[in-house]
Design a protein around this motif. Structure first.
Motif, PDB file in Angstrom:
ATOM      1  N   ASP A  53       4.479  32.230  29.617  1.00 56.03           N
ATOM      2  CA  ASP A  53       5.727  32.877  30.002  1.00 56.03           C
ATOM      3  C   ASP A  53       6.872  31.861  29.970  1.00 56.03           C
ATOM      4  O   ASP A  53       6.892  30.903  30.735  1.00 56.03           O
ATOM      5  CB  ASP A  53       5.570  33.450  31.419  1.00 56.03           C
ATOM      6  CG  ASP A  53       6.815  34.234  31.842  1.00 56.03           C
ATOM      7  OD1 ASP A  53       7.819  34.207  31.083  1.00 56.03           O
ATOM      8  OD2 ASP A  53       6.766  34.868  32.912  1.00 56.03           O
ATOM      9  N   GLU A  54       7.809  32.114  29.078  1.00 52.53           N
ATOM     10  CA  GLU A  54       8.932  31.184  28.886  1.00 52.53           C
ATOM     11  C   GLU A  54       9.751  31.004  30.172  1.00 52.53           C
ATOM     12  O   GLU A  54      10.380  29.973  30.389  1.00 52.53           O
ATOM     13  CB  GLU A  54       9.828  31.726  27.756  1.00 52.53           C
ATOM     14  CG  GLU A  54      10.938  30.789  27.359  1.00 52.53           C
ATOM     15  CD  GLU A  54      11.692  31.228  26.116  1.00 52.53           C
ATOM     16  OE1 GLU A  54      11.323  32.258  25.526  1.00 52.53           O
ATOM     17  OE2 GLU A  54      12.645  30.524  25.736  1.00 52.53           O
ATOM     18  N   ASN A  55       9.706  32.026  31.039  1.00 53.47           N
ATOM     19  CA  ASN A  55      10.501  31.949  32.273  1.00 53.47           C
ATOM     20  C   ASN A  55       9.997  30.894  33.242  1.00 53.47           C
ATOM     21  O   ASN A  55      10.671  30.564  34.214  1.00 53.47           O
ATOM     22  CB  ASN A  55      10.496  33.307  32.987  1.00 53.47           C
ATOM     23  CG  ASN A  55      11.233  34.326  32.163  1.00 53.47           C
ATOM     24  OD1 ASN A  55      12.275  34.017  31.590  1.00 53.47           O
ATOM     25  ND2 ASN A  55      10.672  35.514  32.050  1.00 53.47           N
ATOM     26  N   ASN A  56       8.785  30.407  33.002  1.00 53.53           N
ATOM     27  CA  ASN A  56       8.234  29.418  33.930  1.00 53.53           C
ATOM     28  C   ASN A  56       8.687  27.994  33.621  1.00 53.53           C
ATOM     29  O   ASN A  56       8.190  27.043  34.208  1.00 53.53           O
ATOM     30  CB  ASN A  56       6.700  29.470  33.897  1.00 53.53           C
ATOM     31  CG  ASN A  56       6.195  30.744  34.550  1.00 53.53           C
ATOM     32  OD1 ASN A  56       6.899  31.324  35.362  1.00 53.53           O
ATOM     33  ND2 ASN A  56       5.007  31.178  34.174  1.00 53.53           N
ATOM     34  N   PHE A  57       9.635  27.871  32.670  1.00 55.99           N
ATOM     35  CA  PHE A  57       9.998  26.519  32.246  1.00 55.99           C
ATOM     36  C   PHE A  57      11.270  25.987  32.906  1.00 55.99           C
ATOM     37  O   PHE A  57      11.895  25.074  32.411  1.00 55.99           O
ATOM     38  CB  PHE A  57      10.117  26.460  30.716  1.00 55.99           C
ATOM     39  CG  PHE A  57       8.778  26.390  30.048  1.00 55.99           C
ATOM     40  CD1 PHE A  57       8.288  25.190  29.560  1.00 55.99           C
ATOM     41  CD2 PHE A  57       7.967  27.508  29.951  1.00 55.99           C
ATOM     42  CE1 PHE A  57       7.038  25.108  28.977  1.00 55.99           C
ATOM     43  CE2 PHE A  57       6.716  27.441  29.361  1.00 55.99           C
ATOM     44  CZ  PHE A  57       6.245  26.236  28.883  1.00 55.99           C
ATOM     45  N   ILE A  95       4.346  25.361  22.957  1.00 57.97           N
ATOM     46  CA  ILE A  95       5.556  25.492  23.792  1.00 57.97           C
ATOM     47  C   ILE A  95       6.831  25.170  23.021  1.00 57.97           C
ATOM     48  O   ILE A  95       7.922  25.484  23.460  1.00 57.97           O
ATOM     49  CB  ILE A  95       5.479  24.599  25.051  1.00 57.97           C
ATOM     50  CG1 ILE A  95       5.291  23.144  24.633  1.00 57.97           C
ATOM     51  CG2 ILE A  95       4.379  25.050  25.988  1.00 57.97           C
ATOM     52  CD1 ILE A  95       6.058  22.197  25.459  1.00 57.97           C
ATOM     53  N   SER A  96       6.674  24.544  21.858  1.00 58.68           N
ATOM     54  CA  SER A  96       7.884  24.184  21.112  1.00 58.68           C
ATOM     55  C   SER A  96       8.550  25.405  20.494  1.00 58.68           C
ATOM     56  O   SER A  96       9.612  25.304  19.919  1.00 58.68           O
ATOM     57  CB  SER A  96       7.580  23.134  20.045  1.00 58.68           C
ATOM     58  OG  SER A  96       6.730  23.679  19.086  1.00 58.68           O
ATOM     59  N   LYS A  97       7.927  26.558  20.635  1.00 62.09           N
ATOM     60  CA  LYS A  97       8.588  27.758  20.094  1.00 62.09           C
ATOM     61  C   LYS A  97       9.578  28.348  21.101  1.00 62.09           C
ATOM     62  O   LYS A  97      10.380  29.198  20.761  1.00 62.09           O
ATOM     63  CB  LYS A  97       7.550  28.804  19.701  1.00 62.09           C
ATOM     64  CG  LYS A  97       6.762  29.393  20.855  1.00 62.09           C
ATOM     65  CD  LYS A  97       5.861  30.517  20.330  1.00 62.09           C
ATOM     66  CE  LYS A  97       5.116  31.204  21.452  1.00 62.09           C
ATOM     67  NZ  LYS A  97       3.765  30.761  21.636  1.00 62.09           N
ATOM     68  N   TYR A  98       9.535  27.881  22.355  1.00 64.13           N
ATOM     69  CA  TYR A  98      10.411  28.475  23.363  1.00 64.13           C
ATOM     70  C   TYR A  98      11.841  27.945  23.265  1.00 64.13           C
ATOM     71  O   TYR A  98      12.067  26.746  23.128  1.00 64.13           O
ATOM     72  CB  TYR A  98       9.886  28.184  24.770  1.00 64.13           C
ATOM     73  CG  TYR A  98       8.571  28.866  25.068  1.00 64.13           C
ATOM     74  CD1 TYR A  98       8.334  30.174  24.649  1.00 64.13           C
ATOM     75  CD2 TYR A  98       7.569  28.197  25.757  1.00 64.13           C
ATOM     76  CE1 TYR A  98       7.129  30.784  24.919  1.00 64.13           C
ATOM     77  CE2 TYR A  98       6.357  28.810  26.031  1.00 64.13           C
ATOM     78  CZ  TYR A  98       6.141  30.109  25.610  1.00 64.13           C
ATOM     79  OH  TYR A  98       4.963  30.701  25.870  1.00 64.13           O
ATOM     80  N   ARG A 181       7.378  29.792  13.709  1.00 66.29           N
ATOM     81  CA  ARG A 181       8.073  30.203  14.928  1.00 66.29           C
ATOM     82  C   ARG A 181       9.494  30.654  14.572  1.00 66.29           C
ATOM     83  O   ARG A 181      10.024  30.272  13.526  1.00 66.29           O
ATOM     84  CB  ARG A 181       8.092  29.050  15.941  1.00 66.29           C
ATOM     85  CG  ARG A 181       8.878  27.884  15.447  1.00 66.29           C
ATOM     86  CD  ARG A 181       8.937  26.786  16.464  1.00 66.29           C
ATOM     87  NE  ARG A 181       9.606  25.658  15.891  1.00 66.29           N
ATOM     88  CZ  ARG A 181       9.122  24.421  15.884  1.00 66.29           C
ATOM     89  NH1 ARG A 181       7.962  24.146  16.421  1.00 66.29           N
ATOM     90  NH2 ARG A 181       9.816  23.444  15.330  1.00 66.29           N
ATOM     91  N   LYS A 182      10.051  31.458  15.501  1.00 66.98           N
ATOM     92  CA  LYS A 182      11.372  32.050  15.209  1.00 66.98           C
ATOM     93  C   LYS A 182      12.478  30.998  15.231  1.00 66.98           C
ATOM     94  O   LYS A 182      13.339  30.962  14.369  1.00 66.98           O
ATOM     95  CB  LYS A 182      11.699  33.115  16.261  1.00 66.98           C
ATOM     96  CG  LYS A 182      11.244  34.489  15.862  1.00 66.98           C
ATOM     97  CD  LYS A 182      12.193  35.525  16.500  1.00 66.98           C
ATOM     98  CE  LYS A 182      11.534  36.881  16.563  1.00 66.98           C
ATOM     99  NZ  LYS A 182      10.904  37.159  17.860  1.00 66.98           N
ATOM    100  N   ILE A 183      12.434  30.153  16.254  1.00 65.78           N
ATOM    101  CA  ILE A 183      13.538  29.195  16.405  1.00 65.78           C
ATOM    102  C   ILE A 183      13.180  27.881  15.735  1.00 65.78           C
ATOM    103  O   ILE A 183      12.103  27.322  15.979  1.00 65.78           O
ATOM    104  CB  ILE A 183      13.835  28.916  17.894  1.00 65.78           C
ATOM    105  CG1 ILE A 183      13.837  30.235  18.664  1.00 65.78           C
ATOM    106  CG2 ILE A 183      15.144  28.188  18.073  1.00 65.78           C
ATOM    107  CD1 ILE A 183      13.817  30.048  20.148  1.00 65.78           C
ATOM    108  N   SER A 184      14.100  27.387  14.909  1.00 63.70           N
ATOM    109  CA  SER A 184      13.952  26.085  14.247  1.00 63.70           C
ATOM    110  C   SER A 184      12.558  25.823  13.696  1.00 63.70           C
ATOM    111  O   SER A 184      11.900  24.862  14.097  1.00 63.70           O
ATOM    112  CB  SER A 184      14.305  24.957  15.217  1.00 63.70           C
ATOM    113  OG  SER A 184      15.445  25.237  15.906  1.00 63.70           O
ATOM    114  N   PRO A 185      12.058  26.657  12.801  1.00 63.77           N
ATOM    115  CA  PRO A 185      10.727  26.370  12.255  1.00 63.77           C
ATOM    116  C   PRO A 185      10.753  25.128  11.375  1.00 63.77           C
ATOM    117  O   PRO A 185      11.835  24.711  10.929  1.00 63.77           O
ATOM    118  CB  PRO A 185      10.430  27.608  11.418  1.00 63.77           C
ATOM    119  CG  PRO A 185      11.759  28.158  11.062  1.00 63.77           C
ATOM    120  CD  PRO A 185      12.691  27.818  12.185  1.00 63.77           C
TER     121      PRO A 185
END
Ligand code: DC
Length: 723
Positions: A53-57, A95-98, A181-185
């Motif tokens: 869950d990305e919200n836990n970061f 986690i680098s996809k978040y 990944r969606k962001i900065s692949p």
């Protein structure tokens, strides 16, 4: 500004090994961005949070990552080896996809890059972190090679290991994750140079990248002198070798036939004058014709090789002097071999070339300072480069070191080109030069000069060269960029940079701050701040005038000034319920109202018209049930409006005796009983019937009271009523 090298590529492609060594060689800082993602992964594991869950970061806000002496510190603790476990490797990729993770780390990376000359390796360095890096490299290798390298590396460091097959699978999974990944692949930047290291040694890769760095004009003053010379020689000799190869075959033949392998053209050698031969006119003996011969000096080298020196190749000889005047048999002379003939003929010598070599030697220090020289193109040298003249010196410009080589280089003959010397080639009496370096040097000088002169307040027509979430980079002079932060784009709120600006746009900007080479720009500073200007001298409570734009269900939109709009909600229009806005106003009308709310961040202005006057309900003294005199102010469909102490009330038809309803007219003063009076809600209802009934009751009560004093029996009371 600092020099930036971006190295991207899949896991274990050799990025960090190469980047580290290169940083050392070039004296750059090295930043291993993968280690930063690994550090966050390690902290995630240590905290035991649900990382799906990305919200836990949100712990990132309180996380620090530092580098010191090739070690990485997470929240101050050295985690250099801990971050290399298989578990951390795999989780770092996950986690680098978040977005939160990337945003935080990319910001840190950019911050670090701005400070020094830097080499950064990762997955998104060329595409996202350093989009304007001076050099971008995309390193790759087959997955098998990479897996083997990773195995060896882990073995060397005594770390836990898996089989080759497992490692291949591990890498494939990470490659997939990183590239999809969606962001900065992981992606090769359009302007990155692809290097497949599968079959290359580390040194080979380093050498290749170093030559690219130099070619891009990295100022070599920062390198150790030793390095500089080596690099240049390598680069140029590579180029020269190509040319040598082309000449190769024929030269070998000539060397064999003449047995002159020990000599090269342009070589300076020592010899002895054997004979000074007189000029001879053309002669005929029998049928044989002997060609005319110029005066010449026969010189013999130590090993018996001979050659001629003609007057035109002789230095320091006057027109009216003969070779006899200068040379005597037995003289020791230093000559240059001007030509070695393939057919076994003797050499052609020159002392002009020796003189030129000496002149070059005298000027060597000057050339080695790498000034920008304006040289004239003399001719092309096969497919290899151009020969140029600077003063009396010969320069060689290899095509590879030209900025734009035209298809037909002969068009350049006679023209001038600005070049910078790379190396003085004494053996060939020429200077190897680079146009690329000259252009870069000029740019750098211009940039330096610009930066030394630019001042806060200056205005430029800049060009948008990059767009980020937090703003746009605008080029205000060649190679000089400043940051136009999103908050400086417009006085109005800008939700997304790309809604206002696009790459390539010309934009007028003003320099608002200068911190070393960091230039901060503002666009809004040059724009009229209609909102700010309007509210400069206004506050809640002030009375303003505007023009009605339109009237809708909710209220009235009022144009107060350019880009400033106010709103009168219907409830704020009048104290009186029955006043209809539409009856009093239409679009275009002027309206005056009081400012009752200003929200600058949302550009919201609420106005009230009714608050221009006091709330008439405030001062009314009346109570429910009270009998009062009201004035009929209007006859409406189902009743009457009445006025009382400045407020308006309503009396419906049913509350008036049927026989009186039709007699009532505007202006009449009538007695009514207050049915409802609500100061807050501003409701006021009255009734004539109720008033009359009440008054009747009061009469009866009064009468009874007066009779009670005289009679004592109920029979008397009834009888009295009957009377
Ligand atoms: O380079 P490395 O193997 O140490 O990187 C670990 C992980 O971090 C990698 O699988 C992807 C991620 N990473 C990234 O997303 N962007 C970077 N610039 C560097 C690493």
């Amino acid at each position: 500004m600092s020099w930036q090298i971006a190295i991207d590529g899949p896991a274990a492609s050799g990025k960090s090994t190469v980047a580290k060594l290169l940083a050392k060689k070039l004296n750059f800082e090295y930043l291993d961005t993968g280690a930063m993602y690994r550090a966050i992964a390690l902290k995630t594991l240590n905290l035991g949070i649900d990382y799906s869950d990305e919200n836990n970061f949100d712990f990132l806000e309180n996380t620090t990552i530092d580098f010191n002496d090739s070690r990485i510190y997470l929240d101050g603790v050295d985690v250099t080896s801990e971050i290399r476990t298989v578990a951390v490797s795999n989780l770092s990729s996950d986690i680098s996809k978040y977005k939160v993770v990337r945003e935080r780390l990319v910001a840190m990376q950019r911050e670090l890059a701005n400070q020094k000359n830097i080499i950064m390796d990762g997955r998104d360095i060329g595409t996202v972190v350093l989009p304007n890096a001076n050099l971008k490299i995309f390193l790759t290798a087959s997955v098998e090679t990479r897996a083997q390298r990773r195995l060896n590396e882990r073995k060397e460091k005594n770390q836990e290991n898996e089989s080759l097959e497992q490692t291949i699978e591990e890498l494939k999974k990470r490659d997939y994750n990183d590239s999809n990944r969606k962001i900065s692949p992981l992606k090769q930047a359009d302007d990155a140079i692809l290097i497949d290291t599968s079959a290359m040694s580390v040194n080979g890769v380093i050498d290749l990248i170093t030559s690219l760095v130099l070619k891009r004009g990295y100022s070599m003053e920062n390198l150790e002198e030793k390095n500089v010379v080596n690099e240049n020689e390598e680069e140029v000799s590579q180029v020269e070798e190509t040319a040598a190869e082309e000449k190769g075959a024929s030269e070998e033949v000539s060397e064999e036939t003449n047995n002159k392998a020990a000599y090269k053209e342009m070589q300076i050698v020592k010899g002895v004058v054997v004979e000074v031969q007189e000029a001879q006119p053309e002669r005929k003996r029998g049928n044989t014709v002997y060609k005319a011969k110029e005066e010449r000096v026969l010189i013999e080298l130590e090993d018996g090789q001979q050659g001629y020196l003609y007057k035109k190749d002789t230095a320091d000889i006057a027109d009216d002097e003969d070779l006899f005047d200068v040379f005597i048999e037995g003289d020791e002379v230093e000559v240059a071999i001007k030509k070695i003939f393939d057919d076994g003929d003797v050499f052609l010598f020159s002392t002009v070339l020796v003189k030129k070599r000496d002149e070059l030697l005298a000027k060597q220090a000057f050339f080695e300072e790498r000034p920008i020289l304006t040289a004239t193109v003399v001719k092309k040298v096969s497919d290899f480069g151009l020969l140029l003249k600077y003063e009396d010196f010969t320069l060689l410009l290899p095509y590879q070191l030209m900025v734009n080589k035209p298809e037909d280089v002969s068009t350049l003959v006679g023209k001038t080109i600005d070049v910078v010397p790379l190396r003085v080639d004494l053996a060939r009496i020429r200077v190897i030069v680079s146009e690329v370096l000259a252009v870069n040097k000029k740019k750098k000088e211009q940039k330096k000069e610009f930066l030394s002169k630019v001042q806060v307040g200056e205005v430029f027509d800049g060009k948008v060269v990059a767009i980020e979430e937090y703003g746009a980079f605008v080029e205000i002079s060649e190679g000089v960029e400043g940051l136009l932060h999103i908050s400086e784009i417009d006085h109005n709120h800008v939700s997304k940079v790309s809604k206002v600006l696009n790459i390539g746009d010309t934009v007028k900007v003003q320099v608002i701050s200068l911190d070393n080479d960091h230039i901060k720009l503002s666009r809004k500073a040059l724009m009229t701040n209609y909102w700010g200007d309007y509210f400069q001298d206004k506050k809640v409570g002030d009375v303003v005038t505007g023009k009605v734009v339109d009237i809708n269900n909710a209220g009235v939109r009022v144009d107060l000034a350019q880009e400033v709009e106010g709103f009168i909600p219907r409830s704020e229009y009048s104290w009186f319920k029955d006043v209809k806005v539409e009856d009093e106003l239409k679009a275009g009308d002027e309206v005056t109202a009081k400012l009752i709310e200003i929200v600058h961040s949302k550009k919201r202005v609420i106005l009230s018209k009714k608050q221009l006057t006091e709330n008439p309900y405030e001062n009314v003294v009346v109570e429910k049930g009270e009998i009062i005199d009201v004035t009929v102010s209007n006859v409406v469909e189902n009743g009457f409006t009445v006025s009382y102490q400045g407020i308006e009330g309503f009396m419906n038809k049913q509350s008036v005796n049927a026989n009186k309803v039709n007699d009532i007219k505007v202006g009449d003063v009538v007695k009514v009983k207050v049915r409802v009076f609500d100061r807050e809600k501003r409701v006021f209802f009255v009734s004539m019937k109720d008033a009359e009934a009440k008054m009747e009751r009061e009469k009866v009560t009064k009468y009874i009271k007066s009779q009670d004093k005289m009679t004592n029996t109920i029979g008397d009371y009834i009888n009295n009523l009957k009377k």
